[in-house]
Structure formats: structure tokens, C-alpha cells
Design a protein around this motif. Structure first.
Motif, short mmCIF file in Angstrom:
data_model
loop_
_atom_site.label_atom_id
_atom_site.label_comp_id
_atom_site.label_asym_id
_atom_site.label_seq_id
_atom_site.Cartn_x
_atom_site.Cartn_y
_atom_site.Cartn_z
N THR A 1 -17.63 -13.87 14.18
CA THR A 1 -18.45 -12.88 14.88
C THR A 1 -19.58 -13.60 15.59
O THR A 1 -20.04 -14.66 15.15
N VAL A 2 -20.02 -13.04 16.70
CA VAL A 2 -21.04 -13.67 17.54
C VAL A 2 -22.26 -12.76 17.60
O VAL A 2 -22.13 -11.55 17.84
N HIS A 3 -23.42 -13.33 17.39
CA HIS A 3 -24.68 -12.58 17.38
C HIS A 3 -25.69 -13.36 18.22
O HIS A 3 -25.52 -14.54 18.49
N GLY A 4 -26.78 -12.70 18.59
CA GLY A 4 -27.80 -13.44 19.31
C GLY A 4 -28.73 -12.56 20.10
O GLY A 4 -28.69 -11.32 20.03
N ALA B 1 -30.81 -15.26 11.60
CA ALA B 1 -29.38 -15.33 11.30
C ALA B 1 -29.13 -15.13 9.80
O ALA B 1 -28.10 -14.57 9.41
N LEU B 2 -30.03 -15.59 8.96
CA LEU B 2 -29.84 -15.43 7.52
C LEU B 2 -29.86 -13.96 7.10
O LEU B 2 -29.35 -13.61 6.04
N SER B 3 -30.42 -13.10 7.95
CA SER B 3 -30.40 -11.66 7.63
C SER B 3 -29.00 -11.08 7.79
O SER B 3 -28.75 -9.96 7.33
N PRO C 1 -30.05 -6.29 9.65
CA PRO C 1 -29.76 -7.45 10.50
C PRO C 1 -30.75 -7.56 11.66
O PRO C 1 -31.04 -6.56 12.34
N ARG C 2 -31.26 -8.74 11.85
CA ARG C 2 -32.26 -8.95 12.90
C ARG C 2 -31.67 -9.50 14.20
O ARG C 2 -32.43 -9.81 15.12
N LEU C 3 -30.34 -9.61 14.25
CA LEU C 3 -29.67 -10.04 15.46
C LEU C 3 -28.52 -9.09 15.75
O LEU C 3 -27.78 -8.70 14.85
N ALA C 4 -28.37 -8.73 17.02
CA ALA C 4 -27.30 -7.83 17.42
C ALA C 4 -25.99 -8.60 17.52
O ALA C 4 -25.96 -9.78 17.87
#
Length: 232
Positions: A126-129, A169-171, A100-103
Motif C-alpha cells: 500500500t502507498v501512503h504520503g 508512517a508509524l501511525s 493514521p496520519r498519512l492518507a
């Protein structure tokens, strides 16, 4: 175990390039969980998830050539006091998987309008960014996996931040698995970013939270009306 809503199969088929017949027809399905309903338009065919009887829907002489999204018909679906969302383009892409490229952001997204919107309509959010913006990943319409994004500084659009955030995000989605997004057609900047990242349009949709006299179903009352808040 609860059976998947039949609309989920229609989305999965469309993601694989298999669409309903282009015959102007309308398929009527049961309402969605949580008191939500929807009208989904594919090319030449509509799929409507509603608590109304199929005979009621067909009596409105609605067709699959755009009539399923006509304002008068949507008001009929929602009832006089029901909430009608905006008409969105339905897009789909495939996850790229890998690392995953976003935490994931445990608390930072709390109170953010994009996150509040996702939690009002979707499950397992879930929230990432990162410094560019936020990404929500959730189970949305009919249980499909849905993705939404919002830049922290929209005026930086044109610098590739939106496309980069979407690509990362696609990761978060396993390789090859479909993910969906709903984008307002007038939000051209966002729509261009999704298209540039490989999302393809498969139809259009409106989500509703109806208000009508409910009948008892399976021993209990169906959910009552609520609120839908729209973001562009």
C-alpha cells in the motif's frame, strides 16, 4: 493455510531483543517464496534462506562473523547469472497506531521507482504520503511488515521532513506491533532519520534472486530467475 517462513520468527525474536547465539554458527533455512533467497547476519550468527542443501552451504566454510555476506559466498548462493541485492542494515521499530496520519494514495504512486521496487520484492503493498513524500507499507522478507520512504524533494533533507514522514508512517502500524526497514549503510541521511525515529539496528541482510538448475519440489518446478533493482 500456508505456514509462515521460519525466518519470520527470527525477525520477531530479534525485535523483542532475543537473538541467535553469538557462536559464529550458520542456520540454513528453506528458500523464500517468489524465487527469493537471502543471507541475514545477526551478531555472531547468520541465517541463510536458500534452495541449496545445508551441506553445500556449510562446505563453503562460511561463518556467522561476517562470512555470510562475503561477495564470493553471495555469488555462490546466487549462481553465475543470479541477481544479488545490496547489503542493508536491518532496522525495527514499533507501530504507534491510533488515527493514521498519512492518507492512502490509490494511484499517485503508480510508476514511482520506490513503489515499483516495493512491488517487485514484496506483497500487499500500500502507498501512503503527502506533500513531503511517499511511504510504502507491505509484507516483505519472510512475511515481515516492511516500511520504505522517499522524499519528493531530497534536497530538502535537513529540514525534518524525513523524520516527520517516518513518525507519521508509524501511525499506520498497530500500536506495539513490529515493523522493519532495510537501509543501505552508505545512505547516512536516511539511516540517521530512521534512528532518530526510534528504529534500532538488529543485523544486516542481502536479498538474492538466484539462477541455478532447479529440481522439482512438491510436484512442481521452483521459480526461475528474475530481476532485483536496488535503490539507495
Amino acid at each position: 493455510m500456508t505456514e509462515p517462513h521460519p525466518l519470520l520468527a527470527a525477525f520477531a525474536d530479534a525485535a523483542d531483543g532475543r537473538f541467535p547465539p553469538c557462536d559464529g554458527g550458520v542456520t540454513v533455512l528453506p528458500p523464500l517464496p517468489g524465487g527469493l533467497e537471502c543471507s541475514v547476519a545477526f551478531t555472531g550468527h547468520a541465517v541463510i534462506a536458500t534452495g541449496l542443501a545445508a551441506a553445500d552451504v556449510h562446505a563453503r566454510a562460511v561463518d556467522g562473523f561476517g562470512g555470510s555476506l562475503a561477495p564470493d559466498f553471495l555469488r555462490h548462493l546466487a549462481g553465475p547469472g543470479g541477481l544479488i541485492g545490496v547489503t542493508d542494515v536491518t532496522l525495527t521499530a514499533r507501530g504507534t497506531g491510533g488515527t493514521p496520519r498519512l492518507a492512502e494514495l490509490a494511484d499517485e504512486g503508480d510508476g514511482h521507482p520506490r513503489v515499483l521496487y516495493a512491488r517487485a520484492l514484496r506483497a500487499d503493498v500500500t502507498v501512503h504520503g503527502d506533500e513531503r513524500g511517499l511511504v510504502t507499507l507491505a509484507h516483505g522478507l519472510a512475511g515481515r511488515r516492511e516500511l520504505g520512504i522517499e522524499l519528493h524533494a531530497p534536497h530538502h533533507a535537513g529540514r525534518g521532513h524525513g523524520r516527520g514522514l517516518l513518525a507519521d508512517a508509524l501511525s499506520l502500524v498497530p500500536e506495539g506491533e513490529p515493523v522493519f526497514a532495510a537501509v543501505a549503510p552508505g545512505n547516512a541521511r536516511s539511516l540517521r532519520a530512521f534512528l532518530a525515529c526510534g528504529f534500532i539496528p538488529i543485523g544486516s541482510e542481502v536479498v538474492l534472486r538466484p539462477e541455478r538448475p532447479w529440481t522439482v519440489v512438491d510436484g512442481g518446478p521452483a521459480p526461475g530467475p528474475g530481476r532485483i533493482r536496488t535503490l539507495t
